[in-house]
Design a protein around this motif. Structure first.
Motif, PDB file in Angstrom:
ATOM      1  N   MET A 162       0.939  -1.349   0.181  1.00 49.35           N
ATOM      2  CA  MET A 162      -0.501  -0.106   0.083  1.00 49.35           C
ATOM      3  C   MET A 162       1.300   1.275  -0.014  1.00 49.35           C
ATOM      4  O   MET A 162       1.854   1.710   1.332  1.00 49.35           O
ATOM      5  CB  MET A 162      -0.796  -0.238   1.442  1.00 49.35           C
ATOM      6  N   ASP A 163       0.559   2.250  -0.535  1.00 48.60           N
ATOM      7  CA  ASP A 163       1.318   3.880  -1.452  1.00 48.60           C
ATOM      8  C   ASP A 163       1.339   4.335   0.754  1.00 48.60           C
ATOM      9  O   ASP A 163       0.748   4.403   0.809  1.00 48.60           O
ATOM     10  CB  ASP A 163       1.031   4.003  -2.033  1.00 48.60           C
ATOM     11  N   GLU A 164       2.028   5.664   0.344  1.00 45.77           N
ATOM     12  CA  GLU A 164       2.319   6.059   1.898  1.00 45.77           C
ATOM     13  C   GLU A 164       1.176   6.885   1.757  1.00 45.77           C
ATOM     14  O   GLU A 164       0.103   7.257   2.503  1.00 45.77           O
ATOM     15  CB  GLU A 164       2.852   7.025   1.631  1.00 45.77           C
ATOM     16  N   ARG A 165       0.419   7.557   0.952  1.00 47.06           N
ATOM     17  CA  ARG A 165      -1.079   8.537   0.704  1.00 47.06           C
ATOM     18  C   ARG A 165      -1.932   7.940   0.833  1.00 47.06           C
ATOM     19  O   ARG A 165      -2.913   8.274   1.178  1.00 47.06           O
ATOM     20  CB  ARG A 165      -0.566   8.729  -0.961  1.00 47.06           C
ATOM     21  N   ARG A 166      -1.600   6.613   0.532  1.00 45.57           N
ATOM     22  CA  ARG A 166      -3.256   5.412   0.403  1.00 45.57           C
ATOM     23  C   ARG A 166      -3.454   5.174   2.736  1.00 45.57           C
ATOM     24  O   ARG A 166      -4.263   5.278   3.090  1.00 45.57           O
ATOM     25  CB  ARG A 166      -3.348   4.470  -0.272  1.00 45.57           C
ATOM     26  N   THR A 167      -2.098   4.890   2.424  1.00 45.76           N
ATOM     27  CA  THR A 167      -2.005   4.362   4.315  1.00 45.76           C
ATOM     28  C   THR A 167      -2.245   5.812   5.473  1.00 45.76           C
ATOM     29  O   THR A 167      -3.395   5.404   6.514  1.00 45.76           O
ATOM     30  CB  THR A 167      -0.203   4.408   4.398  1.00 45.76           C
ATOM     31  N   VAL A 168      -1.367   7.141   4.763  1.00 50.93           N
ATOM     32  CA  VAL A 168      -2.401   8.044   5.232  1.00 50.93           C
ATOM     33  C   VAL A 168      -4.241   8.933   5.155  1.00 50.93           C
ATOM     34  O   VAL A 168      -4.723   8.722   6.415  1.00 50.93           O
ATOM     35  CB  VAL A 168      -0.940   9.612   4.749  1.00 50.93           C
ATOM     36  N   LYS A 169      -4.325   8.079   4.382  1.00 53.52           N
ATOM     37  CA  LYS A 169      -5.900   8.560   3.972  1.00 53.52           C
ATOM     38  C   LYS A 169      -6.518   7.619   4.580  1.00 53.52           C
ATOM     39  O   LYS A 169      -7.209   8.076   5.704  1.00 53.52           O
ATOM     40  CB  LYS A 169      -5.742   8.394   2.585  1.00 53.52           C
ATOM     41  N   VAL A 170      -5.777   6.090   4.783  1.00 56.00           N
ATOM     42  CA  VAL A 170      -6.701   5.443   5.713  1.00 56.00           C
ATOM     43  C   VAL A 170      -6.581   5.927   7.471  1.00 56.00           C
ATOM     44  O   VAL A 170      -7.077   5.405   8.295  1.00 56.00           O
ATOM     45  CB  VAL A 170      -6.422   3.600   5.406  1.00 56.00           C
ATOM     46  N   SER A 171      -5.502   6.227   7.556  1.00 54.47           N
ATOM     47  CA  SER A 171      -5.254   5.999   8.773  1.00 54.47           C
ATOM     48  C   SER A 171      -6.027   7.047   9.455  1.00 54.47           C
ATOM     49  O   SER A 171      -6.485   7.702  10.357  1.00 54.47           O
ATOM     50  CB  SER A 171      -3.926   6.361   8.884  1.00 54.47           C
ATOM     51  N   LYS A 172      -6.270   8.311   8.663  1.00 52.99           N
ATOM     52  CA  LYS A 172      -7.373   9.863   8.905  1.00 52.99           C
ATOM     53  C   LYS A 172      -8.213   9.224   8.847  1.00 52.99           C
ATOM     54  O   LYS A 172      -9.566  10.260   9.823  1.00 52.99           O
ATOM     55  CB  LYS A 172      -6.956  10.938   7.925  1.00 52.99           C
ATOM     56  N   TYR A 173      -8.847   8.064   8.089  1.00 54.15           N
ATOM     57  CA  TYR A 173     -10.378   7.914   7.948  1.00 54.15           C
ATOM     58  C   TYR A 173     -10.794   7.426   9.416  1.00 54.15           C
ATOM     59  O   TYR A 173     -11.940   7.486   9.526  1.00 54.15           O
ATOM     60  CB  TYR A 173     -11.107   6.933   6.635  1.00 54.15           C
ATOM     61  N   LEU A 174      -9.693   5.994   9.204  1.00 53.18           N
ATOM     62  CA  LEU A 174     -10.224   5.534  11.006  1.00 53.18           C
ATOM     63  C   LEU A 174     -10.297   6.589  12.224  1.00 53.18           C
ATOM     64  O   LEU A 174     -11.068   6.558  13.203  1.00 53.18           O
ATOM     65  CB  LEU A 174      -8.940   4.086  11.064  1.00 53.18           C
ATOM     66  N   SER A 175      -9.426   7.511  12.010  1.00 51.73           N
ATOM     67  CA  SER A 175      -9.122   8.313  13.033  1.00 51.73           C
ATOM     68  C   SER A 175     -10.737   9.044  13.374  1.00 51.73           C
ATOM     69  O   SER A 175     -11.007   9.253  14.437  1.00 51.73           O
ATOM     70  CB  SER A 175      -7.672   9.449  13.223  1.00 51.73           C
ATOM     71  N   THR A 176     -11.129   9.521  12.500  1.00 53.56           N
ATOM     72  CA  THR A 176     -12.155  10.374  12.467  1.00 53.56           C
ATOM     73  C   THR A 176     -13.173   9.496  12.778  1.00 53.56           C
ATOM     74  O   THR A 176     -14.322   9.678  13.414  1.00 53.56           O
ATOM     75  CB  THR A 176     -12.837  10.651  11.416  1.00 53.56           C
ATOM     76  N   HIS A 177     -13.510   8.249  12.722  1.00 54.62           N
ATOM     77  CA  HIS A 177     -14.868   7.415  12.683  1.00 54.62           C
ATOM     78  C   HIS A 177     -13.895   6.831  13.800  1.00 54.62           C
ATOM     79  O   HIS A 177     -15.146   6.082  14.641  1.00 54.62           O
ATOM     80  CB  HIS A 177     -14.868   7.016  11.769  1.00 54.62           C
ATOM     81  N   LEU A 178     -12.912   6.289  14.410  1.00 52.97           N
ATOM     82  CA  LEU A 178     -12.759   5.319  15.981  1.00 52.97           C
ATOM     83  C   LEU A 178     -13.372   6.220  17.195  1.00 52.97           C
ATOM     84  O   LEU A 178     -12.785   6.114  17.954  1.00 52.97           O
ATOM     85  CB  LEU A 178     -11.728   4.788  15.775  1.00 52.97           C
ATOM     86  N   ARG A 179     -12.461   8.250  16.717  1.00 49.55           N
ATOM     87  CA  ARG A 179     -12.049   9.355  17.527  1.00 49.55           C
ATOM     88  C   ARG A 179     -13.501   9.672  17.929  1.00 49.55           C
ATOM     89  O   ARG A 179     -13.650  10.221  18.742  1.00 49.55           O
ATOM     90  CB  ARG A 179     -10.797   9.372  17.474  1.00 49.55           C
ATOM     91  N   HIS A 180     -13.860  10.115  16.344  1.00 50.87           N
ATOM     92  CA  HIS A 180     -14.280  11.562  16.694  1.00 50.87           C
ATOM     93  C   HIS A 180     -15.974  11.854  16.692  1.00 50.87           C
ATOM     94  O   HIS A 180     -16.784  11.709  16.764  1.00 50.87           O
ATOM     95  CB  HIS A 180     -13.904  12.394  15.538  1.00 50.87           C
ATOM     96  N   GLN A 181     -16.150  11.280  15.045  1.00 48.13           N
ATOM     97  CA  GLN A 181     -17.817  10.946  14.828  1.00 48.13           C
ATOM     98  C   GLN A 181     -17.810   9.262  14.305  1.00 48.13           C
ATOM     99  O   GLN A 181     -18.378   9.079  12.836  1.00 48.13           O
ATOM    100  CB  GLN A 181     -17.766  11.681  12.931  1.00 48.13           C
ATOM    101  N   PRO A 182     -17.834   8.322  15.024  1.00 49.31           N
ATOM    102  CA  PRO A 182     -18.535   7.058  14.033  1.00 49.31           C
ATOM    103  C   PRO A 182     -20.456   6.743  14.123  1.00 49.31           C
ATOM    104  O   PRO A 182     -20.099   6.253  13.258  1.00 49.31           O
ATOM    105  CB  PRO A 182     -18.291   6.259  15.773  1.00 49.31           C
ATOM    106  N   GLU A 183     -20.894   7.658  14.582  1.00 49.91           N
ATOM    107  CA  GLU A 183     -22.207   8.008  14.014  1.00 49.91           C
ATOM    108  C   GLU A 183     -22.364   8.628  12.724  1.00 49.91           C
ATOM    109  O   GLU A 183     -23.108   7.853  11.511  1.00 49.91           O
ATOM    110  CB  GLU A 183     -23.104   8.779  14.986  1.00 49.91           C
ATOM    111  N   ARG A 184     -21.634   8.967  11.471  1.00 52.25           N
ATOM    112  CA  ARG A 184     -21.414   9.697  10.233  1.00 52.25           C
ATOM    113  C   ARG A 184     -21.412   7.991   9.561  1.00 52.25           C
ATOM    114  O   ARG A 184     -21.906   8.663   8.512  1.00 52.25           O
ATOM    115  CB  ARG A 184     -19.938  10.509  10.559  1.00 52.25           C
TER     116      ARG A 184
END
Length: 193
Positions: A1-23
């Motif tokens: 997996m390339d670095e851009r995709r890794t960062v994108k997935v990490s940010k997505y996970l952070s958003t939904h596991l830390r801040h907005q799971p209901e979204r």
């Protein structure tokens, strides 16, 4: 997996596991856990296709070890592990969760990265958790410098954690080594760098 995709997935996970799971229709349990398969299905339903292999890569490769995967309902693999059927963010939540971390005796000093524009408030009120549940403290100056640099030219505050602990303040440490405190009063802070 390339670095851009890794960062994108990490940010997505952070958003939904830390801040907005209901979204995306997730419900975290009281300790912040959600079934991996439920997360993958919810992401796909909301236009973010994510494979288990990608998820495992991000959990294992994340330099900040932001996520933990474990088996069953009794805890499991510590931060960075990929074996298991549940996932959670290790800290930084703005949604109500109890990470169930025991109190821990901190090292003598911990560090907090910030920027100059925050210093007037910090001098007056100390460090506060703001939208998060805890103040995040780093075990070393280098990590605190990187944290502060995300918002501009970093300043590093030294926290007299030993004195705080002796004064009755409670510390906890997350699975990825981030130290957590409810607040840090100004008298325990010293500016360096």
């Amino acid at each position: 997996m390339d670095e851009r995709r890794t960062v994108k997935v990490s940010k997505y996970l952070s958003t939904h596991l830390r801040h907005q799971p209901e979204r995306i229709g997730l419900t975290l349990d009281e300790n912040g856990w959600v079934a991996v398969e439920e997360l993958l299905r919810a992401a796909a339903r909301h236009g973010f296709a994510l494979s288990r292999a990608e998820l495992d890569h991000v959990v294992a490769a994340n330099d900040k070890r932001r996520f933990t995967v474990c088996r069953g309902f009794e805890g499991g693999v510590e931060g960075g592990g990929v074996e298991g059927d549940r996932i959670r963010a290790n800290q930084g939540h703005t949604v109500a969760v109890d990470l169930d971390l025991p109190p821990a005796e901190p090292p003598a000093y911990l560090y907090h990265g910030t920027v100059a524009r925050a210093m007037d408030a910090i001098r007056a009120e100390g460090l506060r958790p703001m939208a998060r549940h805890h103040v995040h403290l780093s075990p070393d100056r280098e990590t605190a410098t990187r944290v502060g640099a995300r918002r501009g030219r970093p300043l590093v505050l030294t926290v007299d954690a030993g004195a705080m602990h002796r004064a009755g303040h409670v510390f906890r440490v997350s699975a990825n080594g981030v130290w957590l405190a409810d607040a840090v009063p100004p008298r325990f802070l010293r500016l360096r760098g």
